[in-house]
Design a protein around this motif. Structure first.
Motif, PDB file in Angstrom:
ATOM      1  N   HIS A  38      38.960  27.487  22.841  1.00  0.00           N
ATOM      2  CA  HIS A  38      38.889  26.574  24.043  1.00  0.00           C
ATOM      3  C   HIS A  38      40.286  26.545  24.867  1.00  0.00           C
ATOM      4  CE1 HIS A  38      38.984  22.772  26.542  1.00  0.00           C
ATOM      5  NE2 HIS A  38      37.903  23.163  26.768  1.00  0.00           N
ATOM      6  N   ASP A  39      41.325  26.627  24.337  1.00  0.00           N
ATOM      7  CA  ASP A  39      42.608  26.643  24.848  1.00  0.00           C
ATOM      8  C   ASP A  39      42.983  28.021  25.519  1.00  0.00           C
ATOM      9  OD1 ASP A  39      45.262  25.614  25.654  1.00  0.00           O
ATOM     10  OD2 ASP A  39      46.034  26.585  23.873  1.00  0.00           O
ATOM     11  N   LEU A  40      42.452  29.050  24.711  1.00  0.00           N
ATOM     12  CA  LEU A  40      42.844  30.251  25.354  1.00  0.00           C
ATOM     13  C   LEU A  40      41.615  30.985  26.002  1.00  0.00           C
ATOM     14  CD1 LEU A  40      44.765  31.420  22.004  1.00  0.00           C
ATOM     15  CD2 LEU A  40      45.725  30.443  24.385  1.00  0.00           C
ATOM     16  N   PHE A  41      40.694  30.720  25.770  1.00  0.00           N
ATOM     17  CA  PHE A  41      39.298  31.594  26.196  1.00  0.00           C
ATOM     18  C   PHE A  41      38.040  30.999  26.718  1.00  0.00           C
ATOM     19  CE2 PHE A  41      41.039  35.316  24.089  1.00  0.00           C
ATOM     20  CZ  PHE A  41      40.333  36.548  24.453  1.00  0.00           C
ATOM     21  N   ARG A  42      38.580  29.778  27.268  1.00  0.00           N
ATOM     22  CA  ARG A  42      37.384  29.251  28.136  1.00  0.00           C
ATOM     23  C   ARG A  42      37.041  29.790  29.290  1.00  0.00           C
ATOM     24  NH1 ARG A  42      42.072  26.097  28.347  1.00  0.00           N
ATOM     25  NH2 ARG A  42      42.604  25.549  30.516  1.00  0.00           N
ATOM     26  N   TRP A  43      37.690  30.656  29.761  1.00  0.00           N
ATOM     27  CA  TRP A  43      37.630  31.665  31.106  1.00  0.00           C
ATOM     28  C   TRP A  43      36.503  32.492  30.854  1.00  0.00           C
ATOM     29  CZ3 TRP A  43      37.843  36.691  29.977  1.00  0.00           C
ATOM     30  CH2 TRP A  43      38.532  37.123  28.888  1.00  0.00           C
ATOM     31  N   PHE A  44      36.077  32.849  29.185  1.00  0.00           N
ATOM     32  CA  PHE A  44      35.317  33.999  29.078  1.00  0.00           C
ATOM     33  C   PHE A  44      34.115  33.648  29.741  1.00  0.00           C
ATOM     34  CE2 PHE A  44      32.331  35.752  25.784  1.00  0.00           C
ATOM     35  CZ  PHE A  44      32.699  37.053  25.871  1.00  0.00           C
ATOM     36  N   GLY A  45      33.359  32.409  29.632  1.00  0.00           N
ATOM     37  CA  GLY A  45      32.114  32.161  29.990  1.00  0.00           C
ATOM     38  C   GLY A  45      31.919  32.387  31.621  1.00  0.00           C
ATOM     39  N   GLY A  46      33.008  32.722  32.349  1.00  0.00           N
ATOM     40  CA  GLY A  46      32.716  32.581  33.831  1.00  0.00           C
ATOM     41  C   GLY A  46      31.867  33.818  34.036  1.00  0.00           C
ATOM     42  N   GLY A  47      31.785  35.025  33.510  1.00  0.00           N
ATOM     43  CA  GLY A  47      30.846  36.104  34.019  1.00  0.00           C
ATOM     44  C   GLY A  47      31.970  37.095  35.116  1.00  0.00           C
ATOM     45  N   TRP A  48      31.439  38.240  34.971  1.00  0.00           N
ATOM     46  CA  TRP A  48      32.350  39.424  35.511  1.00  0.00           C
ATOM     47  C   TRP A  48      32.340  39.060  37.080  1.00  0.00           C
ATOM     48  CZ3 TRP A  48      30.592  42.506  39.496  1.00  0.00           C
ATOM     49  CH2 TRP A  48      31.622  43.653  39.880  1.00  0.00           C
ATOM     50  N   ARG A  49      31.427  38.382  37.767  1.00  0.00           N
ATOM     51  CA  ARG A  49      31.223  38.381  39.089  1.00  0.00           C
ATOM     52  C   ARG A  49      32.095  37.344  39.417  1.00  0.00           C
ATOM     53  NH1 ARG A  49      26.533  40.208  38.089  1.00  0.00           N
ATOM     54  NH2 ARG A  49      25.617  41.591  39.412  1.00  0.00           N
ATOM     55  N   VAL A  50      32.459  36.116  38.662  1.00  0.00           N
ATOM     56  CA  VAL A  50      33.702  35.125  38.851  1.00  0.00           C
ATOM     57  C   VAL A  50      34.976  35.527  38.465  1.00  0.00           C
ATOM     58  CG1 VAL A  50      34.478  32.825  38.364  1.00  0.00           C
ATOM     59  CG2 VAL A  50      31.820  33.224  38.498  1.00  0.00           C
ATOM     60  N   ASN A  51      34.906  36.307  37.530  1.00  0.00           N
ATOM     61  CA  ASN A  51      36.246  36.552  36.843  1.00  0.00           C
ATOM     62  C   ASN A  51      37.006  37.693  37.482  1.00  0.00           C
ATOM     63  OD1 ASN A  51      35.958  34.634  34.703  1.00  0.00           O
ATOM     64  ND2 ASN A  51      35.309  36.436  33.210  1.00  0.00           N
ATOM     65  N   ALA A  52      36.344  38.515  38.321  1.00  0.00           N
ATOM     66  CA  ALA A  52      36.781  39.502  39.274  1.00  0.00           C
ATOM     67  C   ALA A  52      37.497  39.072  40.560  1.00  0.00           C
ATOM     68  CB  ALA A  52      35.710  40.766  39.481  1.00  0.00           C
ATOM     69  N   ASP A  53      36.889  37.793  40.855  1.00  0.00           N
ATOM     70  CA  ASP A  53      37.719  37.394  42.316  1.00  0.00           C
ATOM     71  C   ASP A  53      38.640  36.481  42.058  1.00  0.00           C
ATOM     72  OD1 ASP A  53      35.953  39.254  43.784  1.00  0.00           O
ATOM     73  OD2 ASP A  53      34.253  38.250  43.640  1.00  0.00           O
ATOM     74  N   LEU A  54      38.762  35.865  41.085  1.00  0.00           N
ATOM     75  CA  LEU A  54      39.768  34.728  41.260  1.00  0.00           C
ATOM     76  C   LEU A  54      41.474  35.351  41.042  1.00  0.00           C
ATOM     77  CD1 LEU A  54      38.200  32.283  38.688  1.00  0.00           C
ATOM     78  CD2 LEU A  54      38.240  32.082  41.274  1.00  0.00           C
ATOM     79  N   PRO A  55      42.195  34.706  41.808  1.00  0.00           N
ATOM     80  CA  PRO A  55      43.570  35.558  42.082  1.00  0.00           C
ATOM     81  C   PRO A  55      44.530  35.046  41.090  1.00  0.00           C
ATOM     82  CG  PRO A  55      43.241  33.585  43.478  1.00  0.00           C
ATOM     83  CD  PRO A  55      41.908  33.724  42.765  1.00  0.00           C
ATOM     84  N   THR A  56      44.462  34.009  40.513  1.00  0.00           N
ATOM     85  CA  THR A  56      45.762  33.597  39.771  1.00  0.00           C
ATOM     86  C   THR A  56      45.119  32.733  38.171  1.00  0.00           C
ATOM     87  OG1 THR A  56      45.917  31.274  40.751  1.00  0.00           O
ATOM     88  CG2 THR A  56      46.859  33.285  41.614  1.00  0.00           C
ATOM     89  N   PRO A  57      46.282  32.743  37.198  1.00  0.00           N
ATOM     90  CA  PRO A  57      45.817  31.988  36.246  1.00  0.00           C
ATOM     91  C   PRO A  57      45.542  30.696  36.565  1.00  0.00           C
ATOM     92  CG  PRO A  57      47.755  33.337  35.510  1.00  0.00           C
ATOM     93  CD  PRO A  57      47.487  33.409  37.076  1.00  0.00           C
ATOM     94  N   ALA A  58      46.194  29.852  37.473  1.00  0.00           N
ATOM     95  CA  ALA A  58      46.065  28.539  38.020  1.00  0.00           C
ATOM     96  C   ALA A  58      44.505  28.379  38.311  1.00  0.00           C
ATOM     97  CB  ALA A  58      46.945  27.994  39.176  1.00  0.00           C
ATOM     98  N   ALA A  59      43.967  29.446  38.986  1.00  0.00           N
ATOM     99  CA  ALA A  59      42.776  29.392  39.611  1.00  0.00           C
ATOM    100  C   ALA A  59      41.717  29.192  38.469  1.00  0.00           C
ATOM    101  CB  ALA A  59      42.425  30.696  40.446  1.00  0.00           C
ATOM    102  N   PHE A  60      42.013  30.234  37.493  1.00  0.00           N
ATOM    103  CA  PHE A  60      41.248  30.138  36.031  1.00  0.00           C
ATOM    104  C   PHE A  60      41.198  29.182  35.392  1.00  0.00           C
ATOM    105  CE2 PHE A  60      41.144  34.843  36.695  1.00  0.00           C
ATOM    106  CZ  PHE A  60      39.663  35.067  36.594  1.00  0.00           C
TER     107      PHE A  60
END
Length: 327
Positions: free
Chosen positions: A235-257
């Motif tokens: 959860h601490d390191l990989f909770r971004w994983f569930g966002g999917g490609w369309r979300v992950n491709a467009d967010l600009p910074t770690p703070a956004a994730f």
């Protein structure tokens, strides 16, 4: 036979550690190793992002058997395709032809650093097509000049080339990208075990008179002796994983994730990433890839602090279980 790989996760480990893990993964029996190629980690808590190409050069000299691959490099913003062509040829030479150049259309997270505007997905795919064509041209060893819609190349030549072409693989996300890249590159990359991807890719290559190719997937796992600790780490390191490609491709910074994943619960992560000591549960999580027709699956073990124990004590047994279960 399904082949299993180890992921050199540059977002969670430093470069010296990654070079050591690469050798340990080879000793553990992995068939290949893939490396992410990022400028930023996904989340601030991950804490790393060394240069993948420098690290892979050291890995090539610290290993002798495993195949190596970028998973994936974007050759359209942060790197010019002429530079990627030279990097790939050099790494193929250093590794004695063990290198495959995995390519993708990129994420804003890593490419915005050069100050270029971030276009829509269709344009990013068009840029990748043109970049692949340039890389192919330069890998012939011929003097290349190119004036395309997105890139220019002026009298470029790659002087040091391996004795066989560097294999290219492309990340796909649906029918449109399969149509674009199935005849342009050698292998498919996808992070979701979609049977339609594998079948569509094979059908498109067959229609073009091309041979069957590798279909290369990737899955995170969070092995650990304690389920709760493994879940917390995932959860601490990989909770971004569930966002999917369309979300992950467009967010600009770690703070956004961090912000986008703030409401993801540990239970949500555990539902998509196997957490804990149960190796059979990991096998069951990987199974959908070979059932979907994927030929290669790279594992991502979550957490830098877990790598030594995982590679020395767990990976050989896990690989035996995977190879017994897989076709």
């Amino acid at each position: 036979m399904t082949r299993f790989g180890y992921t050199l996760m540059t977002e969670q480990s430093g470069p010296r550690e990654l070079v050591g893990y690469a050798a340990a993964a080879e000793d553990a029996g992995f068939d290949f190793e893939v490396s992410s190629d990022h400028y930023f980690p996904w989340l601030t808590s991950m804490g790393h992002s060394p240069n993948a190409w420098t690290m892979l050069g050291a890995v090539a000299h610290n290993t002798s058997r495993v195949e190596l691959m970028t998973y994936v490099t974007c050759p359209t913003f942060r790197y010019h395709p002429a530079v990627v062509a030279q990097q790939a040829a050099t790494l193929a030479l250093l590794s004695d032809n063990r290198f495959t150049l995995g390519l993708g259309s990129g994420e804003n997270l890593n490419e915005h650093v050069v100050g270029a505007p971030w276009p829509v997905a269709a344009v990013r795919q068009e840029r990748l097509v043109e970049a692949v064509e340039i890389i192919r041209a330069l890998h012939t060893g011929e003097l290349t000049t190119w004036a395309g819609e997105y890139f220019r190349v002026d009298s470029a030549k790659v002087w040091d080339l391996p004795d066989q072409p560097v294999p290219l693989a492309a990340a796909v996300s649906g029918d449109a990208s399969i149509e674009r890249f199935s005849a342009l590159v050698d292998h498919l990359i996808a992070v979701e075990p979609e049977a339609d991807f594998a079948k569509g890719w094979d059908d498109a290559r067959a229609a073009a008179g091309l041979p069957v190719s590798r279909k290369i997937g990737q899955i995170p796992i969070s092995w650990g002796p304690d389920v709760d600790a493994a879940t917390t780490r995932a959860h601490d390191l990989f909770r971004w994983f569930g966002g999917g490609w369309r979300v992950n491709a467009d967010l600009p910074t770690p703070a956004a994730f961090d912000a986008a994943s703030q409401f993801v619960r540990p239970a949500d992560v555990a539902a998509s990433i196997p957490c804990g000591p149960d190796l059979d549960a990991i096998v069951d999580a990987v199974r959908p890839f070979w059932e979907a027709g994927f030929t290669d699956v790279a594992l991502v073990q979550v957490g830098d602090e877990t790598q030594d124990e995982f590679l020395a004590s767990v990976a050989p047994t896990l690989l035996d279980k995977l190879r017994t279960a897989a076709p």
